[in-house]
Design a protein around this motif. Structure first.
Motif, PDB file in Angstrom:
ATOM      1  N   LEU A  34    -109.191  -6.305 -89.418  1.00 20.82           N
ATOM      2  CA  LEU A  34    -108.770  -7.234 -88.501  1.00 20.82           C
ATOM      3  C   LEU A  34    -108.766  -8.600 -89.157  1.00 20.82           C
ATOM      4  CD1 LEU A  34    -110.877  -6.199 -85.272  1.00 20.82           C
ATOM      5  CD2 LEU A  34    -108.501  -5.847 -85.637  1.00 20.82           C
ATOM      6  N   SER A  35    -107.793  -9.657 -88.832  1.00 20.33           N
ATOM      7  CA  SER A  35    -107.800 -10.943 -89.100  1.00 20.33           C
ATOM      8  C   SER A  35    -108.477 -11.775 -88.262  1.00 20.33           C
ATOM      9  CB  SER A  35    -106.305 -11.093 -89.178  1.00 20.33           C
ATOM     10  OG  SER A  35    -105.827 -11.381 -87.860  1.00 20.33           O
ATOM     11  N   VAL A  36    -108.756 -13.022 -88.829  1.00 20.25           N
ATOM     12  CA  VAL A  36    -109.432 -14.123 -87.815  1.00 20.25           C
ATOM     13  C   VAL A  36    -108.773 -14.105 -86.548  1.00 20.25           C
ATOM     14  CG1 VAL A  36    -110.153 -16.492 -87.820  1.00 20.25           C
ATOM     15  CG2 VAL A  36    -110.247 -15.337 -90.036  1.00 20.25           C
ATOM     16  N   PRO A  48    -112.459 -21.736 -85.534  1.00 19.77           N
ATOM     17  CA  PRO A  48    -113.342 -22.311 -86.292  1.00 19.77           C
ATOM     18  C   PRO A  48    -114.886 -21.572 -86.053  1.00 19.77           C
ATOM     19  CG  PRO A  48    -112.370 -24.067 -85.278  1.00 19.77           C
ATOM     20  CD  PRO A  48    -111.857 -22.987 -84.758  1.00 19.77           C
ATOM     21  N   ARG A  49    -115.057 -21.118 -84.700  1.00 19.54           N
ATOM     22  CA  ARG A  49    -116.439 -20.428 -84.469  1.00 19.54           C
ATOM     23  C   ARG A  49    -116.409 -18.930 -84.933  1.00 19.54           C
ATOM     24  NH1 ARG A  49    -120.079 -20.757 -80.426  1.00 19.54           N
ATOM     25  NH2 ARG A  49    -119.377 -22.395 -79.533  1.00 19.54           N
ATOM     26  N   ILE A  50    -115.267 -18.366 -84.827  1.00 21.06           N
ATOM     27  CA  ILE A  50    -115.056 -16.804 -85.541  1.00 21.06           C
ATOM     28  C   ILE A  50    -115.035 -17.244 -87.031  1.00 21.06           C
ATOM     29  CG2 ILE A  50    -113.449 -14.911 -85.859  1.00 21.06           C
ATOM     30  CD1 ILE A  50    -114.560 -15.023 -83.145  1.00 21.06           C
ATOM     31  N   SER A  51    -114.364 -17.794 -87.702  1.00 24.12           N
ATOM     32  CA  SER A  51    -114.387 -18.181 -89.201  1.00 24.12           C
ATOM     33  C   SER A  51    -116.020 -18.401 -89.738  1.00 24.12           C
ATOM     34  CB  SER A  51    -113.538 -19.473 -89.696  1.00 24.12           C
ATOM     35  OG  SER A  51    -112.122 -19.401 -89.319  1.00 24.12           O
ATOM     36  N   ARG A  52    -116.569 -19.245 -88.845  1.00 21.69           N
ATOM     37  CA  ARG A  52    -117.931 -19.580 -89.311  1.00 21.69           C
ATOM     38  C   ARG A  52    -118.923 -18.231 -89.268  1.00 21.69           C
ATOM     39  NH1 ARG A  52    -121.746 -21.761 -92.291  1.00 21.69           N
ATOM     40  NH2 ARG A  52    -123.835 -21.905 -91.175  1.00 21.69           N
ATOM     41  N   HIS A  53    -118.562 -17.163 -88.036  1.00 21.40           N
ATOM     42  CA  HIS A  53    -119.402 -16.110 -88.107  1.00 21.40           C
ATOM     43  C   HIS A  53    -118.971 -15.298 -89.102  1.00 21.40           C
ATOM     44  CE1 HIS A  53    -121.395 -16.909 -84.331  1.00 21.40           C
ATOM     45  NE2 HIS A  53    -120.201 -16.826 -83.658  1.00 21.40           N
ATOM     46  N   LEU A  54    -117.729 -15.252 -89.515  1.00 17.83           N
ATOM     47  CA  LEU A  54    -117.136 -14.243 -90.605  1.00 17.83           C
ATOM     48  C   LEU A  54    -117.818 -14.878 -91.820  1.00 17.83           C
ATOM     49  CD1 LEU A  54    -113.516 -13.934 -89.543  1.00 17.83           C
ATOM     50  CD2 LEU A  54    -115.170 -12.055 -89.505  1.00 17.83           C
ATOM     51  N   LYS A  55    -117.908 -16.113 -92.428  1.00 16.75           N
ATOM     52  CA  LYS A  55    -118.362 -16.475 -93.515  1.00 16.75           C
ATOM     53  C   LYS A  55    -119.877 -16.096 -93.808  1.00 16.75           C
ATOM     54  CE  LYS A  55    -119.051 -20.847 -95.819  1.00 16.75           C
ATOM     55  NZ  LYS A  55    -120.495 -20.824 -96.110  1.00 16.75           N
ATOM     56  N   ARG A  67    -107.244 -11.153 -98.978  1.00 12.83           N
ATOM     57  CA  ARG A  67    -106.109 -11.979 -98.399  1.00 12.83           C
ATOM     58  C   ARG A  67    -104.788 -11.476 -98.509  1.00 12.83           C
ATOM     59  NH1 ARG A  67    -105.353 -17.063 -96.901  1.00 12.83           N
ATOM     60  NH2 ARG A  67    -107.503 -17.337 -96.955  1.00 12.83           N
ATOM     61  N   GLU A  68    -103.894 -11.436 -97.750  1.00 14.95           N
ATOM     62  CA  GLU A  68    -102.673 -11.037 -97.714  1.00 14.95           C
ATOM     63  C   GLU A  68    -101.960 -12.392 -97.204  1.00 14.95           C
ATOM     64  OE1 GLU A  68    -101.652  -7.835 -95.352  1.00 14.95           O
ATOM     65  OE2 GLU A  68    -102.897  -6.521 -96.455  1.00 14.95           O
ATOM     66  N   GLY A  69    -101.160 -13.132 -98.174  1.00 14.57           N
ATOM     67  CA  GLY A  69    -100.311 -14.084 -97.935  1.00 14.57           C
ATOM     68  C   GLY A  69    -101.152 -15.137 -97.449  1.00 14.57           C
ATOM     69  N   ALA A  72    -106.170 -13.745 -93.818  1.00 17.88           N
ATOM     70  CA  ALA A  72    -107.225 -12.962 -94.420  1.00 17.88           C
ATOM     71  C   ALA A  72    -107.674 -11.999 -93.507  1.00 17.88           C
ATOM     72  CB  ALA A  72    -108.492 -13.874 -94.587  1.00 17.88           C
ATOM     73  N   TYR A  73    -107.943 -10.699 -94.076  1.00 15.43           N
ATOM     74  CA  TYR A  73    -108.479  -9.762 -93.213  1.00 15.43           C
ATOM     75  C   TYR A  73    -109.819  -9.243 -93.545  1.00 15.43           C
ATOM     76  CZ  TYR A  73    -103.765  -8.590 -91.447  1.00 15.43           C
ATOM     77  OH  TYR A  73    -102.591  -8.257 -90.932  1.00 15.43           O
ATOM     78  N   PHE A  74    -110.698  -8.619 -92.614  1.00  9.52           N
ATOM     79  CA  PHE A  74    -112.010  -8.437 -92.903  1.00  9.52           C
ATOM     80  C   PHE A  74    -112.334  -6.800 -92.431  1.00  9.52           C
ATOM     81  CE2 PHE A  74    -111.596 -12.754 -92.352  1.00  9.52           C
ATOM     82  CZ  PHE A  74    -112.614 -13.604 -93.212  1.00  9.52           C
ATOM     83  N   HIS A  75    -113.122  -6.060 -93.242  1.00 13.83           N
ATOM     84  CA  HIS A  75    -113.744  -4.935 -92.581  1.00 13.83           C
ATOM     85  C   HIS A  75    -115.084  -4.544 -92.965  1.00 13.83           C
ATOM     86  CE1 HIS A  75    -112.739  -2.548 -96.523  1.00 13.83           C
ATOM     87  NE2 HIS A  75    -112.738  -3.936 -96.823  1.00 13.83           N
TER      88      HIS A  75
END
Length: 339
Positions: A34-36, A48-55, A67-69, A72-75
């Motif tokens: 999934l992406s941000v 910003p909140r989601i990005s902080r958790h992902l970091k 990263r794609e273009g 950013a995707y995470f798994h």
């Protein structure tokens, strides 16, 4: 618990997971990439909140990022020690919990919307899909590379996933005894049937079918092809796993798709979910599906080509012959019963 970990790493991982939203994110990412943006829609929280958790989860090694273009995707990957630890933690979670179930429903709805957008695009462009492909790649060169990669055959059963116009069934008609193409778009299927009928290819048929859940038994196909399909899918790895399931021992999976690129307009204008794939990414999906990568080849545009002409990549994987034990007569009976 799978594997061994330094005590400091375990403490850091547990701290990262010990927050309600981050635990929900881990559960979602364990179910697929999934992406941000996807996560902000599903969880109803700010970027910003989601990005902080992902970091924090990434730094703890529990998830992986690519990263794609500009996206950013995470798994959660079971190939890494941190990913396996995350899966061990998630195994303790009650999947019937109200919040967890709601997140899963929203994730499923989001994926369905994306798949529906792709199908709407297919229906709008069914008649000129071959022409649209030609705008992006040198199709003649790609078809020659497909022919070279597969060899002369013969194949008892060739399966074309996301068959579209049926071009692959037409191209390889002299190499298989029976060809089956699957697609979700009724408009595409109608067009493919018309083309196959005109070409008098009686050994080729097309069927309405879900690429994630094929109406075929295990081990029935000599060849499975996915030609320019993966970039439309929200779960490419799941589609590869299903393709591997229907491959016979010694059977081959051929994937043809774009190399990584940054043409963002393809997302909005042409329903591309992914902007190409790196060689190692697809090879890892093949390995995770039990296949042995045999070939990876890039077909780059000629010098002076328009910027929109993309590099096309081919991957060939093989089902190990010793992986499954099934006699030929039983497989022949299955072929006769295939839809």
């Amino acid at each position: 618990m799978t594997g061994s970990f330094a005590s400091d790493d375990i403490v850091a991982a547990l701290k990262a997971a010990a927050e309600p939203t981050r635990l929900r994110i881990l559960l979602l990412l364990a179910g697929g990439e999934l992406s941000v943006k996807d996560l902000t829609v599903i969880l109803g929280q700010s970027q910003p909140r989601i990005s902080r958790h992902l970091k924090l989860l990434t730094e703890a090694g529990l998830i992986e990022r690519f990263r794609e273009g500009s996206w950013a995707y995470f798994h959660v990957s079971d190939r890494s020690a941190g990913g396996r630890l995350a899966l061990d933690i998630l195994a303790l979670v009650d999947r019937d919990d109200r919040v967890v179930a709601r997140d899963r429903e929203r994730a499923d709805a989001l994926k369905s919307e994306r798949e529906a957008a792709a199908q709407t695009y297919f229906q709008a462009h069914a008649a000129d899909w071959d022409r649209i492909r030609a705008l992006h790649i040198a199709e003649r060169d790609v078809e020659q590379a497909i022919s070279d990669a597969l060899g002369p055959g013969p194949f008892d059963l060739l399966v074309d996933l996301g068959t579209g116009t049926g071009r692959i069934l037409e191209l390889l008609a002299d190499r298989y005894e029976r060809g089956l193409g699957f697609d979700l778009s009724n408009a595409m299927l109608a067009y493919a049937r018309s083309k196959l009928s005109t070409s008098k290819l009686g050994q080729a048929q097309v069927r309405h079918g879900d690429i994630y859940d094929l109406s075929l038994q295990d081990e029935v196909a000599d060849v499975v092809i996915m030609h320019q399909v993966l970039h439309f899918l929200s779960e490419p790895a799941l589609a590869l796993r299903e393709a591997a399931r229907v491959l016979a021992p010694g059977g081959r999976l051929l994937i043809v798709d774009f190399a990584p690129h940054d043409l963002e307009f393809l997302r909005e204008e042409h329903a591309h979910d992914r902007l190409g794939f790196a060689p190692a990414q697809v090879e890892n999906w093949m390995k995770d599906s039990g296949l042995v990568p045999k070939l990876q080849r890039d077909l780059a545009p000629s010098p002076g080509s328009e910027p929109e002409v993309l590099t096309v990549s081919l991957w060939l994987g093989e089902q190990p012959r010793e992986a499954k034990n099934r006699d030929r007569s039983a497989r022949s009976r299955t072929l006769q019963e295939a839809p």
